[in-house]
Design a protein around this motif. Structure first.
Motif, mmCIF file in Angstrom:
data_model
loop_
_atom_site.group_PDB
_atom_site.id
_atom_site.type_symbol
_atom_site.label_atom_id
_atom_site.label_comp_id
_atom_site.label_asym_id
_atom_site.label_seq_id
_atom_site.Cartn_x
_atom_site.Cartn_y
_atom_site.Cartn_z
ATOM 1 N N LEU A 266 0.841 -1.267 0.003
ATOM 2 C CA LEU A 266 -0.013 -0.158 -0.002
ATOM 3 C C LEU A 266 1.104 1.361 0.053
ATOM 4 O O LEU A 266 1.454 1.478 0.969
ATOM 5 N N GLY A 267 0.773 1.965 -0.946
ATOM 6 C CA GLY A 267 1.784 3.035 -1.198
ATOM 7 C C GLY A 267 1.026 4.256 -1.505
ATOM 8 O O GLY A 267 1.330 5.543 -1.865
ATOM 9 N N ASP A 268 -0.319 4.341 -1.068
ATOM 10 C CA ASP A 268 -1.318 5.350 -1.382
ATOM 11 C C ASP A 268 -1.257 6.016 -2.683
ATOM 12 O O ASP A 268 -1.269 7.125 -3.125
ATOM 13 N N TYR A 269 -1.539 5.066 -3.632
ATOM 14 C CA TYR A 269 -1.691 5.297 -4.881
ATOM 15 C C TYR A 269 -2.906 4.448 -5.383
ATOM 16 O O TYR A 269 -3.034 3.892 -6.563
ATOM 17 N N SER A 270 -4.137 4.540 -4.579
ATOM 18 C CA SER A 270 -5.305 3.819 -5.124
ATOM 19 C C SER A 270 -5.236 2.480 -5.686
ATOM 20 O O SER A 270 -5.548 2.044 -6.811
ATOM 21 N N LEU A 271 -4.304 1.747 -5.233
ATOM 22 C CA LEU A 271 -3.755 0.453 -5.616
ATOM 23 C C LEU A 271 -4.928 -0.413 -6.181
ATOM 24 O O LEU A 271 -4.874 -0.999 -7.239
ATOM 25 N N THR A 272 -5.904 -0.675 -5.684
ATOM 26 C CA THR A 272 -7.067 -1.311 -5.952
ATOM 27 C C THR A 272 -7.496 -1.138 -7.228
ATOM 28 O O THR A 272 -7.801 -2.027 -8.282
ATOM 29 N N LEU A 273 -8.081 0.350 -7.416
ATOM 30 C CA LEU A 273 -8.363 0.584 -8.719
ATOM 31 C C LEU A 273 -7.411 0.585 -9.820
ATOM 32 O O LEU A 273 -7.850 0.063 -10.840
ATOM 33 N N VAL A 274 -6.212 0.817 -9.744
ATOM 34 C CA VAL A 274 -5.110 0.514 -10.697
ATOM 35 C C VAL A 274 -5.155 -0.800 -11.099
ATOM 36 O O VAL A 274 -5.224 -1.157 -12.143
ATOM 37 N N ASP A 275 -5.034 -1.742 -10.224
ATOM 38 C CA ASP A 275 -5.039 -3.133 -10.131
ATOM 39 C C ASP A 275 -6.172 -3.818 -10.918
ATOM 40 O O ASP A 275 -6.184 -4.935 -11.536
ATOM 41 N N THR A 276 -7.177 -3.047 -10.961
ATOM 42 C CA THR A 276 -8.466 -3.647 -11.611
ATOM 43 C C THR A 276 -8.829 -2.841 -12.937
ATOM 44 O O THR A 276 -9.763 -3.771 -13.579
ATOM 45 N N LEU A 277 -8.138 -2.246 -13.524
ATOM 46 C CA LEU A 277 -8.447 -1.634 -14.802
ATOM 47 C C LEU A 277 -8.685 -2.670 -15.781
ATOM 48 O O LEU A 277 -9.612 -2.608 -16.740
ATOM 49 N N ASP A 278 -7.609 -3.436 -15.884
ATOM 50 C CA ASP A 278 -7.698 -4.628 -16.973
ATOM 51 C C ASP A 278 -8.749 -5.283 -16.725
ATOM 52 O O ASP A 278 -9.401 -6.179 -17.710
ATOM 53 N N THR A 279 -9.161 -5.928 -15.651
ATOM 54 C CA THR A 279 -10.081 -6.760 -15.097
ATOM 55 C C THR A 279 -11.499 -6.056 -15.710
ATOM 56 O O THR A 279 -12.197 -6.977 -16.239
ATOM 57 N N LEU A 280 -11.921 -5.037 -15.720
ATOM 58 C CA LEU A 280 -12.849 -4.227 -16.089
ATOM 59 C C LEU A 280 -13.127 -4.763 -17.372
ATOM 60 O O LEU A 280 -14.273 -4.755 -18.144
ATOM 61 N N VAL A 281 -11.656 -4.637 -18.328
ATOM 62 C CA VAL A 281 -11.926 -4.996 -19.882
ATOM 63 C C VAL A 281 -12.282 -6.384 -19.836
ATOM 64 O O VAL A 281 -13.279 -6.826 -20.813
ATOM 65 N N VAL A 282 -11.730 -7.291 -19.152
ATOM 66 C CA VAL A 282 -12.077 -8.652 -19.275
ATOM 67 C C VAL A 282 -13.512 -9.038 -18.818
ATOM 68 O O VAL A 282 -14.276 -9.929 -19.555
ATOM 69 N N MET A 283 -13.947 -8.136 -18.030
ATOM 70 C CA MET A 283 -15.496 -8.102 -17.554
ATOM 71 C C MET A 283 -16.481 -7.542 -18.589
ATOM 72 O O MET A 283 -17.519 -7.835 -18.776
#
Length: 403
Positions: free
Chosen positions: A115-132
């Motif tokens: 956790l680096g205070d950079y909205s980790l979950t959202l950044v990590d999820t971007l490509d998954t939204l495309v897969v969805m």
């Protein structure tokens, strides 16, 4: 320590999403770098795929059912993160609130490494939204990232976590947006000017100090995004931590036309490879970045080692470098010889070749154990959950593993 079910789910889903994404993004990679495709397609040295073996499959009905269940689980986590935790790094499911870097306790590595205070979950999820298949939400999420995420935070983070989750998330999303074939439709947000690539470049530049002052070329495990390598850092890193940078760093180098990032990542892999045990061909799980001595003698498929093997294989898929393939083949042979215990391939197919023999004639299922990297002898009597990912490495559909 709070057990974070969302983090566990996100890890499991990430393995599925990354494998899916490789086949979704790979056509664009071969357009961007056309010389790579021929080197992969013309490789005739690979054996028959494991997928040719007899195996159980999902029925069409069950496949649809599980697909919808996976979507339901994903949106349950994603929506609650946005509603209760954004712009923090992740959702604390117990308090239903956001959680970021632990500024009060710098030794809390369980939290601070990722956790680096950079909205980790959202950044990590971007490509998954495309897969969805959710294009509109993907565009909205990209805008949220470009509007809210920055790396001028004086947080000390793990190079491994920042690379695979943040750098990888930014690069994957950028490649999907720039896909000339538009395999998923038009993913370009309004007025997009390569902001995600610029952010990836910024982050990677802040990770480079981890490679400084290392005579072996193996990076330090952690780096402060403002000041570089911490003064009091223990100079030891796990094998996976230093060997799971090649894909992201190489893609960034090729997108920028700057070989520095790829060269550093590949040097780290070769440095550890050259230090594998001459008798067994295995690697330890912890190494001193200055002396190159293994301080952890355990060799296995779980935490600390798992993604080292994965990235050798996936780097070959992406870039067609035969050195990656050769290293993977040799490592796979050592793993099979020393770590695999249980029935052989012919036992899975049975004496008839058409399926397993009756239960009373079938040997116990195989498993991969932890051994001493120097002797190949059993090191302990446990395996951890991350070793389960190796089956995904074995079954990448378009990759033919050594027989």
């Amino acid at each position: 320590m709070i057990f974070d079910w969302w983090a566990v789910f996100n890890r499991l889903w990430l393995m599925v999403a990354v494998t899916n994404l490789m086949y979704n993004v790979l056509p664009y990679i071969t357009v961007l770098f056309p010389n790579l495709k021929s080197s992969v397609d013309n490789d005739t040295s690979r054996a028959a795929p494991l997928s040719s073996l007899t195996h159980r499959t999902f029925s069409d009905e069950l496949r649809v059912q599980m697909k919808e269940e996976a979507k339901r689980m994903f949106y349950w986590g994603y929506d609650n993160y946005l509603n209760h935790a954004f712009p923090y790094d992740e959702l604390n499911p117990v308090n239903c609130s956001g959680r970021g870097h632990d500024w009060e306790d710098s030794s809390n590595l369980n939290v601070n490494d990722a956790l680096g205070d950079y909205s980790l979950t959202l950044v990590d999820t971007l490509d998954t939204l495309v897969v969805m298949g959710n294009i509109s939400e993907f565009k909205r999420a990209v805008q949220l990232v470009t509007d809210n995420v920055a790396f001028d935070r004086c947080t000390t983070v793990q190079v491994f976590e920042a690379t695979i989750r943040v750098l990888g998330g930014l690069l994957s999303a950028h490649l999907l947006i720039k896909d000339p074939k538009k395999l998923f439709g038009d993913l370009t947000p309004a007025n997009y000017e390569d902001e995600l690539l610029s952010m990836a470049h910024d982050l990677a530049s802040r990770l480079l100090p981890a490679f400084q002052n290392s005579s072996t070329g193996i990076p330090a495990p952690r780096v402060n995004l403002c000041t570089g390598t911490p003064v009091n850092l223990v100079p030891e890193t796990c094998t996976a931590g230093a060997g799971t940078l090649t894909i992201e760093f190489s893609l960034l180098s090729r997108l920028l036309g700057d070989p520095v990032y790829e060269n550093l990542a590949r040097r780290s892999v070769r440095s550890m490879w050259d230090r594998r045990n001459p008798r067994t061909g295995l690697l330890g799980n912890v190494i001193n970045i200055h002396t190159g001595q293994w301080t952890g003698r355990m060799s296995g498929l779980g935490a600390g080692l798992d993604s080292f093997y994965e990235y050798l294989l996936k780097s070959f898929i992406f870039f067609g470098d035969r050195e990656d393939l050769q290293m993977f083949k040799e490592m796979y042979e050592s793993i099979t010889k020393y770590l695999r215990k249980g029935r052989r391939c012919r036992d899975i197919l049975g004496t008839s070749g058409r399926g397993p023999d009756p239960p009373d004639h079938t040997p116990p299922p195989p498993l991969y154990v932890n051994v001493d990297y120097g002797t190949g002898r059993l090191a302990n009597h446990w395996i951890d959950s991350l070793s389960a990912s190796f089956s995904g490495v074995q079954h990448l559909e378009e990759v033919r593993l050594p027989s």
